[in-house]
Design a protein around this motif. Structure first.
Motif, PDB file in Angstrom:
ATOM      1  N   UNK A 159       1.780  -4.297   9.866  1.00  0.00           N
ATOM      2  CA  UNK A 159       0.416  -3.961   9.444  1.00  0.00           C
ATOM      3  C   UNK A 159       0.168  -2.476   9.707  1.00  0.00           C
ATOM      4  N   UNK A 160      -0.007  -1.702   8.625  1.00  0.00           N
ATOM      5  CA  UNK A 160      -0.334  -0.281   8.784  1.00  0.00           C
ATOM      6  C   UNK A 160       0.870   0.641   8.797  1.00  0.00           C
ATOM      7  N   UNK A 161       2.023   0.141   8.482  1.00  0.00           N
ATOM      8  CA  UNK A 161       3.249   0.940   8.414  1.00  0.00           C
ATOM      9  C   UNK A 161       4.100   0.367   7.300  1.00  0.00           C
ATOM     10  N   UNK A 162       4.689   1.205   6.438  1.00  0.00           N
ATOM     11  CA  UNK A 162       4.621   2.665   6.345  1.00  0.00           C
ATOM     12  C   UNK A 162       3.362   3.172   5.637  1.00  0.00           C
ATOM     13  N   UNK A 163       2.929   4.386   6.031  1.00  0.00           N
ATOM     14  CA  UNK A 163       1.768   5.029   5.386  1.00  0.00           C
ATOM     15  C   UNK A 163       2.144   6.306   4.653  1.00  0.00           C
ATOM     16  N   UNK A 164       3.386   6.758   4.806  1.00  0.00           N
ATOM     17  CA  UNK A 164       3.855   7.960   4.099  1.00  0.00           C
ATOM     18  C   UNK A 164       5.197   7.612   3.461  1.00  0.00           C
ATOM     19  N   UNK A 165       5.596   8.395   2.453  1.00  0.00           N
ATOM     20  CA  UNK A 165       6.880   8.084   1.808  1.00  0.00           C
ATOM     21  C   UNK A 165       8.045   8.342   2.768  1.00  0.00           C
ATOM     22  N   UNK A 166       7.860   9.279   3.702  1.00  0.00           N
ATOM     23  CA  UNK A 166       8.928   9.500   4.700  1.00  0.00           C
ATOM     24  C   UNK A 166       9.091   8.252   5.568  1.00  0.00           C
ATOM     25  N   UNK A 167       7.987   7.572   5.868  1.00  0.00           N
ATOM     26  CA  UNK A 167       8.078   6.326   6.643  1.00  0.00           C
ATOM     27  C   UNK A 167       8.763   5.228   5.828  1.00  0.00           C
ATOM     28  N   UNK A 168       8.550   5.226   4.504  1.00  0.00           N
ATOM     29  CA  UNK A 168       9.239   4.240   3.643  1.00  0.00           C
ATOM     30  C   UNK A 168      10.747   4.432   3.767  1.00  0.00           C
ATOM     31  N   UNK A 169      11.187   5.692   3.672  1.00  0.00           N
ATOM     32  CA  UNK A 169      12.633   5.976   3.758  1.00  0.00           C
ATOM     33  C   UNK A 169      13.184   5.532   5.111  1.00  0.00           C
ATOM     34  N   UNK A 170      12.407   5.800   6.143  1.00  0.00           N
ATOM     35  CA  UNK A 170      12.865   5.457   7.493  1.00  0.00           C
ATOM     36  C   UNK A 170      12.976   3.934   7.642  1.00  0.00           C
ATOM     37  N   UNK A 171      11.954   3.230   7.166  1.00  0.00           N
ATOM     38  CA  UNK A 171      11.985   1.764   7.265  1.00  0.00           C
ATOM     39  C   UNK A 171      13.153   1.198   6.449  1.00  0.00           C
ATOM     40  N   UNK A 172      13.392   1.773   5.281  1.00  0.00           N
ATOM     41  CA  UNK A 172      14.546   1.317   4.469  1.00  0.00           C
ATOM     42  C   UNK A 172      15.827   1.392   5.296  1.00  0.00           C
ATOM     43  N   UNK A 173      15.977   2.502   6.018  1.00  0.00           N
ATOM     44  CA  UNK A 173      17.214   2.696   6.800  1.00  0.00           C
ATOM     45  C   UNK A 173      17.285   1.679   7.940  1.00  0.00           C
ATOM     46  N   UNK A 174      16.161   1.430   8.616  1.00  0.00           N
ATOM     47  CA  UNK A 174      16.177   0.441   9.714  1.00  0.00           C
ATOM     48  C   UNK A 174      16.576  -0.928   9.165  1.00  0.00           C
ATOM     49  N   UNK A 175      15.964  -1.307   8.047  1.00  0.00           N
ATOM     50  CA  UNK A 175      16.221  -2.639   7.496  1.00  0.00           C
ATOM     51  C   UNK A 175      17.664  -2.755   6.999  1.00  0.00           C
ATOM     52  N   UNK A 176      18.151  -1.720   6.342  1.00  0.00           N
ATOM     53  CA  UNK A 176      19.532  -1.749   5.835  1.00  0.00           C
ATOM     54  C   UNK A 176      20.506  -1.899   7.000  1.00  0.00           C
ATOM     55  N   UNK A 177      20.197  -1.191   8.070  1.00  0.00           N
ATOM     56  CA  UNK A 177      21.029  -1.225   9.259  1.00  0.00           C
ATOM     57  C   UNK A 177      21.093  -2.632   9.863  1.00  0.00           C
ATOM     58  N   UNK A 178      19.958  -3.342   9.789  1.00  0.00           N
ATOM     59  CA  UNK A 178      19.903  -4.685  10.377  1.00  0.00           C
ATOM     60  C   UNK A 178      20.239  -5.762   9.362  1.00  0.00           C
ATOM     61  N   UNK A 179      20.639  -5.366   8.150  1.00  0.00           N
ATOM     62  CA  UNK A 179      20.962  -6.353   7.116  1.00  0.00           C
ATOM     63  C   UNK A 179      19.743  -7.150   6.681  1.00  0.00           C
ATOM     64  N   UNK A 180      18.553  -6.524   6.766  1.00  0.00           N
ATOM     65  CA  UNK A 180      17.319  -7.236   6.389  1.00  0.00           C
ATOM     66  C   UNK A 180      16.732  -6.634   5.126  1.00  0.00           C
ATOM     67  N   UNK A 181      15.810  -7.371   4.496  1.00  0.00           N
ATOM     68  CA  UNK A 181      15.098  -6.791   3.357  1.00  0.00           C
ATOM     69  C   UNK A 181      13.668  -7.306   3.318  1.00  0.00           C
ATOM     70  N   UNK A 182      12.797  -6.553   2.640  1.00  0.00           N
ATOM     71  CA  UNK A 182      11.402  -6.962   2.518  1.00  0.00           C
ATOM     72  C   UNK A 182      11.289  -8.012   1.424  1.00  0.00           C
ATOM     73  N   UNK A 183      10.494  -9.070   1.704  1.00  0.00           N
ATOM     74  CA  UNK A 183      10.253 -10.076   0.674  1.00  0.00           C
ATOM     75  C   UNK A 183       9.010  -9.714  -0.131  1.00  0.00           C
ATOM     76  N   UNK A 184       7.958  -9.308   0.571  1.00  0.00           N
ATOM     77  CA  UNK A 184       6.665  -9.071  -0.074  1.00  0.00           C
ATOM     78  C   UNK A 184       5.989  -7.862   0.546  1.00  0.00           C
ATOM     79  N   UNK A 185       5.348  -7.055  -0.292  1.00  0.00           N
ATOM     80  CA  UNK A 185       4.454  -5.996   0.183  1.00  0.00           C
ATOM     81  C   UNK A 185       3.080  -6.338  -0.368  1.00  0.00           C
ATOM     82  N   UNK A 186       2.146  -6.592   0.535  1.00  0.00           N
ATOM     83  CA  UNK A 186       0.801  -6.991   0.134  1.00  0.00           C
ATOM     84  C   UNK A 186      -0.126  -5.792   0.204  1.00  0.00           C
ATOM     85  N   UNK A 187      -0.804  -5.497  -0.903  1.00  0.00           N
ATOM     86  CA  UNK A 187      -1.815  -4.439  -0.891  1.00  0.00           C
ATOM     87  C   UNK A 187      -3.192  -5.085  -0.969  1.00  0.00           C
ATOM     88  N   UNK A 188      -4.040  -4.773   0.013  1.00  0.00           N
ATOM     89  CA  UNK A 188      -5.431  -5.248  -0.018  1.00  0.00           C
ATOM     90  C   UNK A 188      -6.279  -4.135  -0.610  1.00  0.00           C
TER      91      UNK A 188
END
Ligand code: B4P
Length: 195
Positions: free
Chosen positions: A82-111
């Motif tokens: 909740x509340x992360x990522x808020x910048x495109x640099x944070x998106x790139x960083x999260x992508x790297x964390x998830x790739x590293x852990x073999x995980x992926x996002x299922x859903x991104x909910x925008x309110x």
């Protein structure tokens, strides 16, 4: 899963309810920062300089904190950020964390909600909790930052076809029902980006 939305759209409110229903842990970067501010930790002292003015805490600080939180065991069964990522640099960083852990996002909910409704909700919250960043000038600055920086984050996920957009106006329970009904039906990128 991620929850993205402007300040006051109900991210924290809905994150708690959705994580209960899905049985996954909810992680709010805002809550972690506030707990550190309260405890006067070095992270809290650093974060406070930005939060009181409604600015984003620098990416380097926020990214490191999220990486550390996502390395804990309770996220193994899934998580809702909740509340992360808020910048495109944070998106790139999260992508790297998830790739590293073999995980992926299922859903991104925008309110979504319009700015005047958001200002009115947050001024209402200010009366109850006295949060230092809930003054009108700071709320408007936080909204500007959302439009300037976080909408680009939403567009990135829309392009990937994993964005689900839900109207955040209405009763809290109604919004939760809308979210639960919508999860699993990502908005096609062409619709989400208004093209
Ligand atoms: P947050 O804690 O995420 O603050 P927020 O955007 O205002 O959302 P919040 O979750 O509190 O409010 P909600 O919409 O649920 O961040 C605070 C600060 O931390 C940021 O400004 C920044 O400085 C820093 N930060 C956090 N993450 C960061 C990151 N990734 N990078 C850099 N910096 C970061 O709800 C608001 C109010 O609306 C509540 O009072 C609620 O009761 C009410 N409400 C909710 N749903 C409603 C409904 N349906 N109807 C009426 N009222 C409703």
């Amino acid at each position: 899963m991620l929850i993205i939305g402007p300040p006051g759209s109900g991210k924290g409110t809905q994150a708690e309810r959705i994580s209960d229903r899905l049985g996954v842990v909810a992680i709010s970067t805002g809550d972690i920062f506030r707990a550190n501010v309260k405890g006067e930790t070095p992270l809290g002292i650093e974060a406070r300089k930005y939060m009181d003015n409604g600015d984003f805490v620098p990416d380097a600080v926020t990214n490191k904190m999220v990486r550390s939180r996502l390395s804990e065991e309770d996220v193994d069964g899934g998580f809702l950020l909740d509340g992360y990522p808020r910048t495109t640099a944070q998106v790139d960083y999260l992508d790297a964390i998830l790739a590293n852990g073999g995980q992926q996002l299922d859903v991104v909910l925008q309110l979504t909600a319009d700015d005047e409704e958001l200002v009115s909700r947050l001024l209402g919250r200010a009366k109850e909790t006295g949060r230092s960043d809930d003054t009108e000038a700071v709320i408007r600055h936080r909204l500007d930052l959302y439009h300037q920086q976080t909408e680009a984050v939403v567009a990135r996920y829309a392009e990937r076809g994993i964005l689900t957009r839900v109207d955040g106006i209405g009763g809290i329970g109604d919004v939760t029902d809308r979210v639960m009904g919508a999860i699993g039906n990502p908005v096609p990128a062409s619709v989400a980006s208004g093209r």
